[in-house]
Write a protein that holds these residues in place. Structure first.
Motif, mmCIF file in Angstrom:
data_model
loop_
_atom_site.group_PDB
_atom_site.id
_atom_site.type_symbol
_atom_site.label_atom_id
_atom_site.label_comp_id
_atom_site.label_asym_id
_atom_site.label_seq_id
_atom_site.Cartn_x
_atom_site.Cartn_y
_atom_site.Cartn_z
ATOM 1 N N GLY A 24 118.705 59.991 53.586
ATOM 2 C CA GLY A 24 118.457 60.916 52.497
ATOM 3 C C GLY A 24 117.836 60.294 51.263
ATOM 4 N N GLY A 25 118.040 58.983 51.066
ATOM 5 C CA GLY A 25 117.526 58.340 49.865
ATOM 6 C C GLY A 25 116.171 57.688 50.015
ATOM 7 N N ILE A 26 115.812 57.275 51.251
ATOM 8 C CA ILE A 26 114.565 56.540 51.455
ATOM 9 C C ILE A 26 113.658 57.223 52.480
ATOM 10 C CG2 ILE A 26 113.535 54.324 52.103
ATOM 11 C CD1 ILE A 26 116.106 52.949 51.302
ATOM 12 N N MET A 27 114.233 57.586 53.625
ATOM 13 C CA MET A 27 113.414 58.122 54.712
ATOM 14 C C MET A 27 113.025 59.586 54.491
ATOM 15 S SD MET A 27 115.590 56.295 57.767
ATOM 16 C CE MET A 27 114.862 57.252 59.087
ATOM 17 N N PHE A 28 113.995 60.408 54.031
ATOM 18 C CA PHE A 28 113.738 61.829 53.807
ATOM 19 C C PHE A 28 114.265 62.249 52.437
ATOM 20 C CE2 PHE A 28 114.132 61.208 58.379
ATOM 21 C CZ PHE A 28 113.036 61.886 58.889
ATOM 22 N N PRO A 29 113.801 61.633 51.361
ATOM 23 C CA PRO A 29 114.319 61.991 50.035
ATOM 24 C C PRO A 29 113.851 63.375 49.597
ATOM 25 C CG PRO A 29 112.486 60.459 49.830
ATOM 26 C CD PRO A 29 112.777 60.577 51.302
ATOM 27 N N ILE A 82 109.309 61.573 60.030
ATOM 28 C CA ILE A 82 108.941 61.096 58.701
ATOM 29 C C ILE A 82 107.482 61.437 58.391
ATOM 30 C CG2 ILE A 82 108.420 58.968 57.413
ATOM 31 C CD1 ILE A 82 111.030 57.834 58.492
ATOM 32 N N LEU A 83 106.590 61.234 59.352
ATOM 33 C CA LEU A 83 105.178 61.520 59.121
ATOM 34 C C LEU A 83 104.958 63.015 58.906
ATOM 35 C CD1 LEU A 83 102.348 60.270 58.981
ATOM 36 C CD2 LEU A 83 102.085 60.793 61.406
ATOM 37 N N ALA A 84 105.631 63.851 59.690
ATOM 38 C CA ALA A 84 105.508 65.293 59.513
ATOM 39 C C ALA A 84 106.009 65.721 58.136
ATOM 40 C CB ALA A 84 106.289 66.019 60.606
ATOM 41 N N PHE A 85 107.104 65.107 57.687
ATOM 42 C CA PHE A 85 107.657 65.410 56.370
ATOM 43 C C PHE A 85 106.684 64.993 55.268
ATOM 44 C CE2 PHE A 85 111.302 64.430 53.217
ATOM 45 C CZ PHE A 85 111.191 65.693 52.659
ATOM 46 N N LEU A 86 106.072 63.808 55.424
ATOM 47 C CA LEU A 86 105.104 63.328 54.441
ATOM 48 C C LEU A 86 103.897 64.248 54.368
ATOM 49 C CD1 LEU A 86 104.074 61.179 52.452
ATOM 50 C CD2 LEU A 86 103.144 59.924 54.420
ATOM 51 N N TYR A 87 103.373 64.665 55.521
ATOM 52 C CA TYR A 87 102.231 65.583 55.544
ATOM 53 C C TYR A 87 102.574 66.891 54.837
ATOM 54 C CZ TYR A 87 99.282 62.929 58.824
ATOM 55 O OH TYR A 87 98.476 61.991 59.413
ATOM 56 N N ARG A 88 103.771 67.430 55.109
ATOM 57 C CA ARG A 88 104.160 68.695 54.490
ATOM 58 C C ARG A 88 104.240 68.568 52.975
ATOM 59 N NH1 ARG A 88 110.040 71.320 55.378
ATOM 60 N NH2 ARG A 88 110.504 69.762 53.782
ATOM 61 N N GLU A 89 104.813 67.461 52.506
ATOM 62 C CA GLU A 89 104.943 67.267 51.072
ATOM 63 C C GLU A 89 103.589 67.050 50.410
ATOM 64 O OE1 GLU A 89 107.567 67.631 49.067
ATOM 65 O OE2 GLU A 89 108.589 68.387 50.846
#
Length: 259
Positions: A96-101, A131-138
């Motif tokens: 929650g703090g680094i990978m998917f904050p 993680i990559l999908a989350f980064l793209y969405r953000e």
């Protein structure tokens, strides 16, 4: 659990101005950054090599919930059950703090808790692709004109930029990364590529703390100022990660008409 590489890269310190300048060049239609020298983006290989996370396996899915997790420190009198609970709490802090904050920074999504039931099974999930999908969405959300904040694994994006864009690549005062010998039976794995950036920086020759200066540096960037090939198989901190996968995992199959 496979999160050792994330810890080895250290606590992220973000250059918000660099990230802002990159978001301005993100295109939602192509999921790439548009530079004068071409298009580029963060890939599964970047995530895997930087943090040493798996990019194949079971999907990371679940119900999206938020809550706060509390735990006490472990001591000599702590029971084995409490140690297991504390370990899950630490894993949630990493996730929650680094990978998917998130935007709040103080909450952990309980969506991940069920994935931590069996410690031996945690590595079977494709954390890297999530993680990559989350980064793209953000990045897509942050590129909207009404958005003013951004969450996500921005440290991956920042290391990607430092590794590839020469005009924002800070001079490193000295490498502190000590790569251990490659032992398949070792408990502690080899530090991933991202750990080499856990050093002091010299900002004399690199733009920082100014979106305008970074913009002016990116605008005239030519092909020679962008590092298209970052990972070299002879680098010990990259080789062990690349060798752990089938070579096909770095490739894709596409129809001839897409050439």
């Amino acid at each position: 659990m496979g999160f050792y590489g994330v810890l080895e890269c250290g606590s992220p310190v973000y250059d918000n101005h660099l990230i802002t300048a990159l978001v301005e060049r993100w295109r939602r239609e192509t999921h790439t950054f548009h530079f004068t020298c071409g298009e580029a983006t963060v890939t599964l290989q970047d995530v895997s090599v930087t943090w040493g996370l798996t990019i194949d396996g079971e999907a990371v899915t679940g119900v999206d919930l938020y809550d706060n997790c509390m735990s006490n420190f472990v001591n000599d009198d702590t029971s084995e059950v409490d140690v297991v609970k504390f370990t899950r709490c630490v894993a949630l802090i990493i996730i929650g703090g680094i990978m998917f904050p998130d935007y709040q920074g103080g909450s952990a999504r309980l969506i991940f808790l069920k994935l931590l039931r069996d410690f031996d099974n945690v590595k079977s999930y494709s954390w890297g692709s999530a993680i990559l999908a989350f980064l793209y969405r953000e990045l897509c959300n942050a590129s909207l004109i009404e958005k003013t904040t951004m969450a996500g694994p921005l440290y991956i994006l920042q290391i990607w930029a430092w590794s590839r864009i020469k005009c924002v690549n800070h001079d490193r005062d000295g490498l502190t990364l000590v790569v251990p010998s490659v032992d398949p039976d070792a408990i502690i794995p080899v530090s991933p590529y991202g750990a080499r950036w856990k050093v002091g920086f010299n900002y004399t020759h690199s733009p920082t703390h100014s979106v305008r200066i970074i913009r002016d540096s990116l605008d005239p960037m030519n092909n020679n100022e962008f590092n298209w090939i970052v990972y070299h198989k002879n680098d010990i901190d990259v080789k062990t990660i690349i060798d752990s996968y089938d070579n096909k995992i770095w490739r894709c199959v596409y129809p001839p008409y897409m050439l």
